[in-house]
Write a protein that holds these residues in place. Structure first.
Motif, mmCIF file in Angstrom:
data_model
loop_
_atom_site.group_PDB
_atom_site.id
_atom_site.type_symbol
_atom_site.label_atom_id
_atom_site.label_comp_id
_atom_site.label_asym_id
_atom_site.label_seq_id
_atom_site.Cartn_x
_atom_site.Cartn_y
_atom_site.Cartn_z
ATOM 1 N N GLY A 421 0.821 -1.203 0.000
ATOM 2 C CA GLY A 421 0.000 0.000 0.000
ATOM 3 C C GLY A 421 0.854 1.251 0.000
ATOM 4 O O GLY A 421 1.937 1.295 -0.594
ATOM 5 N N GLU A 422 0.357 2.280 0.679
ATOM 6 C CA GLU A 422 1.067 3.551 0.723
ATOM 7 C C GLU A 422 2.361 3.403 1.512
ATOM 8 O O GLU A 422 2.381 2.808 2.594
ATOM 9 C CB GLU A 422 0.179 4.621 1.376
ATOM 10 C CG GLU A 422 0.765 6.012 1.298
ATOM 11 C CD GLU A 422 -0.195 7.040 1.872
ATOM 12 O OE1 GLU A 422 0.135 8.234 1.845
ATOM 13 O OE2 GLU A 422 -1.267 6.635 2.346
ATOM 14 N N SER A 423 3.456 3.907 0.962
ATOM 15 C CA SER A 423 4.757 3.766 1.607
ATOM 16 C C SER A 423 4.893 4.736 2.772
ATOM 17 O O SER A 423 4.077 5.649 2.952
ATOM 18 C CB SER A 423 5.865 4.011 0.578
ATOM 19 O OG SER A 423 5.672 5.272 -0.040
ATOM 20 N N TYR A 424 5.970 4.550 3.551
ATOM 21 C CA TYR A 424 6.189 5.349 4.744
ATOM 22 C C TYR A 424 7.415 6.242 4.549
ATOM 23 O O TYR A 424 8.365 5.865 3.852
ATOM 24 C CB TYR A 424 6.409 4.449 5.968
ATOM 25 C CG TYR A 424 5.198 3.626 6.332
ATOM 26 C CD1 TYR A 424 4.301 4.072 7.285
ATOM 27 C CD2 TYR A 424 4.942 2.401 5.720
ATOM 28 C CE1 TYR A 424 3.188 3.325 7.623
ATOM 29 C CE2 TYR A 424 3.826 1.652 6.045
ATOM 30 C CZ TYR A 424 2.958 2.115 7.002
ATOM 31 O OH TYR A 424 1.856 1.383 7.329
ATOM 32 N N SER A 425 7.406 7.400 5.194
ATOM 33 C CA SER A 425 8.547 8.296 5.139
ATOM 34 C C SER A 425 9.676 7.760 6.008
ATOM 35 O O SER A 425 9.443 7.196 7.085
ATOM 36 C CB SER A 425 8.130 9.681 5.627
ATOM 37 O OG SER A 425 9.264 10.464 5.929
#
Length: 490
Positions: A421-425
């Motif tokens: 899904g959405e990646s992390y910083s």
């Protein structure tokens, strides 16, 4: 093979960087301090540029300058009699006699009057005068030096100290250079090592700590054994240190606490240059409707005006062709500078607004919601080249409700998620690692492998070597060192 000459006509296109375009690019990546210095230089060089500091108001059709003192008097929230309630009778008569005179600009008068308006700047500059380490030590040397020879040797040694206050020179070479005995140089060095700040002019970290401990009366045999084994102390190997120093755990903790209170860089507090405070270029505030207001800091934008009135007045007098050409060049440069500054401000505001839009979760919820962002994403969103975005984000700062950050802080690499899904910083992941280590129980120290498992359970796909790299960047010790330290505290 025959050779012959011929003429060909070719049509092509090429991008040429004009000097003004190159200067505009430099303006874009300048910090606010560098920009102010550049504009001041241009104002001094170009007679058609004006800083616009002198505000003009029109009264009865005539231009009149408003002094800072008059402006303050107009904004007083009390009567003038209350301000002068305790003044002497002679001062009151003088003030009443001068009441009929027009304001002559007190702030521009010399130092005889003692008005705060004229002295504020000078007084602050006097109070903020920076004392260098060398000057401070030279002052102490003049009080203890036995003669000109010692003063000369001492000055030479002081001049060889580095910014941390250490002496790295070889005393034999110093003695040969000055034509003195090594014993004399060593005697002068021992005198300097008694100066303030404690630990100054040491030749090693051990000697620096030893000088400070001796000055405090804590240099015992056990303490000497401890500072002789500083590498073991850095590794937190307290079991070996207890055997070497022949002390128990409680005594060793007290000794380590004394060493931690010492200053390993006694000369660093003086510094080589004054620290410049960070002045934000952009302010971000919460709007009543839940959005964000992004504004430029007007105090960091230099005011530059083109004096067209002066240009028309000078041009009207005619003059030589060379003079008219010079005036035309000055006018063109002045107009270019004004337009470039305006374009620079618009570009910074445009990039800042896009960063705020992209990092809205960070502003609302905190660093754990910082999204991965790169220059291309911002450049594509605002229709600019990523090199332009890179120059805008250099040396610029943004003041937000969560603190003041450099614009580059908001650009972090992406860490993939487990489920795709959405990646992390990367910054958010570092914050998560910091939280895990801070909250680990003393008897269950988290290894890097265990941190990887916990991060994967929360949906972050990360390698063990990446965790180790982030942990070292955060200054977090390894699990072995943390376990030793926590066991020793028991």
């Amino acid at each position: 093979m025959s050779l012959r000459a011929k003429l060909e006509l070719r049509q092509g296109q090429s991008l040429v960087m004009t000097p003004q375009l190159q200067q505009a690019i430099k303006l874009l990546q300048m910090s606010n301090l560098e920009l102010s210095q550049f504009v001041e230089t241009e104002i001094e060089r170009n007679p058609l540029l004006d800083s616009g500091d002198d505000e003009l108001v029109t009264v009865d059709g005539q231009a009149e300058q408003v002094s800072p003192v008059q402006e303050r008097l107009e904004h007083l929230d009390t009567d003038l009699d209350n301000v002068y309630a305790d003044e002497a009778a002679a001062d009151k008569r003088s003030r009443e006699a001068a009441a009929g005179l027009s304001d002559s600009g007190w702030s521009t008068l010399g130092g005889n009057g003692g008005y705060a308006d004229s002295l504020d700047g000078d007084l602050q500059s006097i109070l903020k005068q920076h004392t260098s380490l060398n000057a401070y030590l030279e002052q102490q040397l003049g009080e203890v030096a036995a003669g000109p020879a010692e003063r000369l040797i001492g000055s030479h040694l002081i001049g060889m100290l580095d910014e941390a206050g250490y002496l790295s020179a070889d005393l034999q070479e110093v003695a040969d250079q000055l034509g003195a005995d090594v014993s004399t140089v060593e005697a002068v060095l021992r005198k300097i090592q008694t100066f303030d700040p404690p630990g100054i002019a040491a030749r090693s970290l051990r000697e620096c700590l030893s000088i400070q401990l001796e000055a405090e009366g804590h240099l015992t045999l056990e303490m000497e054994a401890l500072i002789d084994n500083l590498p073991l102390l850095a590794q937190r190997d307290f079991s070996k240190l207890r055997k070497i120093c022949e002390v128990d755990g409680e005594e060793l903790r007290e000794m380590v606490a004394k060493i931690r209170r010492l200053n390993p860089k006694p000369g660093a507090s003086f510094g080589s240059s004054p620290i410049q405070p960070v002045i934000p270029d952009v302010f971000v505030r919460a709007a009543p409707d839940g959005s964000w207001l992004v504004e430029l800091n007007s105090e960091t934008l230099p005011r530059v005006l083109v004096d067209n009135h002066y240009y028309a007045q000078v041009s009207r007098n005619g003059g030589r062709d060379q003079d008219r050409e010079y005036l035309s060049e000055c006018l063109a440069n002045a107009n270019w500078l004004v337009k470039s500054l305006e374009q620079r401000a618009k570009t910074i505001l445009k990039v800042a607004r896009e960063i705020v839009r992209q990092q809205d979760p960070f502003l609302v919820h905190g660093v754990q919601f910082l999204r991965p962002l790169n220059l291309r994403m911002v450049a594509d969103a605002i229709g600019m080249h990523e090199s332009t975005v890179s120059r805008v984000t250099a040396n610029k700062y943004m003041a937000t409700p969560r603190g003041t950050f450099e614009l580059k802080y908001f650009f972090t690499t992406a860490i993939a998620s487990v489920e795709g899904g959405e990646s992390y910083s990367a910054e958010a992941v570092r914050h998560r690692i910091r939280e895990l280590v801070d909250n680990e129980p003393p008897d269950q120290v988290l290894s890097d492998d265990r941190i990887v498992e916990l991060l994967r359970d929360s949906g972050i796909e990360i390698a063990r070597r990446t965790v180790a790299k982030y942990r070292e960047a955060l200054g977090i010790l390894s699990s072995v060192q943390r376990r030793r330290e926590k066991m020793d505290r028991r």
